[in-house]
Write a protein that holds these residues in place. Sequence first.
Motif, short mmCIF file in Angstrom:
data_model
loop_
_atom_site.label_atom_id
_atom_site.label_comp_id
_atom_site.label_asym_id
_atom_site.label_seq_id
_atom_site.Cartn_x
_atom_site.Cartn_y
_atom_site.Cartn_z
N SER A 105 -0.90 -30.41 -21.71
CA SER A 105 -0.50 -29.84 -23.00
C SER A 105 -0.70 -30.80 -24.17
O SER A 105 -0.45 -30.43 -25.32
N LEU A 106 -1.16 -32.02 -23.88
CA LEU A 106 -1.46 -32.96 -24.96
C LEU A 106 -2.58 -32.42 -25.84
O LEU A 106 -2.74 -32.84 -26.99
N GLY A 107 -3.32 -31.47 -25.31
CA GLY A 107 -4.38 -30.84 -26.09
C GLY A 107 -3.88 -30.05 -27.27
O GLY A 107 -4.66 -29.65 -28.15
N ARG A 108 -2.59 -29.82 -27.34
CA ARG A 108 -2.01 -29.12 -28.49
C ARG A 108 -1.94 -30.01 -29.72
O ARG A 108 -1.73 -29.52 -30.84
N VAL A 109 -2.07 -31.31 -29.52
CA VAL A 109 -1.97 -32.26 -30.62
C VAL A 109 -3.38 -32.61 -31.08
O VAL A 109 -4.24 -32.98 -30.26
N GLY A 110 -3.64 -32.47 -32.40
CA GLY A 110 -4.98 -32.72 -32.91
C GLY A 110 -5.01 -33.67 -34.08
O GLY A 110 -3.95 -34.10 -34.58
N PRO A 111 -6.19 -34.01 -34.58
CA PRO A 111 -6.34 -34.91 -35.72
C PRO A 111 -5.54 -34.43 -36.93
O PRO A 111 -5.53 -33.24 -37.25
N GLY A 112 -4.85 -35.35 -37.57
CA GLY A 112 -4.06 -35.02 -38.74
C GLY A 112 -2.64 -34.59 -38.44
O GLY A 112 -1.82 -34.44 -39.35
#
Length: 221
Positions: A105-112
Amino acid sequence: MADLHGTRANSEAAPNGGSIGVDPIQTLARARDVIRQEAKTLETVASRLDGQICALADYILSNGGLVVVSGVGKSGLVGKKISATLVSTGTRSITLDPLDALHGSLGRVGPGDVFLALSKSGETDELKQVVLALKAQPVVIAVITAQASSSLAQTAHHVLDIGPVNEIGILGLAPTASTTAMMAVGDSLALILQECRGFTREDFARIHPGGSLGRELALRT
């Protein structure tokens, strides 16, 4: 049966048939004392806030990314409330369970985005692992903690320091004053963001269409 003062007789039976044995005067005094101790903690935390919260708010306003709130145990529950307050006052936010984050679920966090970690000790293993993984991404790390010299604080871009907090109660173990302090800091961040972006009553009504609050706002707008 409750008396005229809203207290209950000492002899009232407990559900299991035993006597509750509560002294109304002493118990009420103790209940009030708990709240006063938490209020005193909040006064101390308010005085400890510094420019870190301003810098964090400025970044959130400037970049428009998600505020991803995360914590373990009671801190995780407080994080859900903080995220909900952010969302209801105009700031995009989600919560992220650290264990889930470590398993995809770390894929939910993105640039910015901002990863806002809640940890009294600043040494929560799961959060430390998540932060380590995020260090390779253009993500801002913020932490609400009682330990400004902790591992999480040392790796964060912004530290909202609630300072040393003594939990309330004879044992002093259950998260009480610390979680109250974290929630208050979260409220503070959410509301300064709301005011800085000029979030209006009409905006509030738009995202609160249901329930009595939504109906009341609809009539006023």
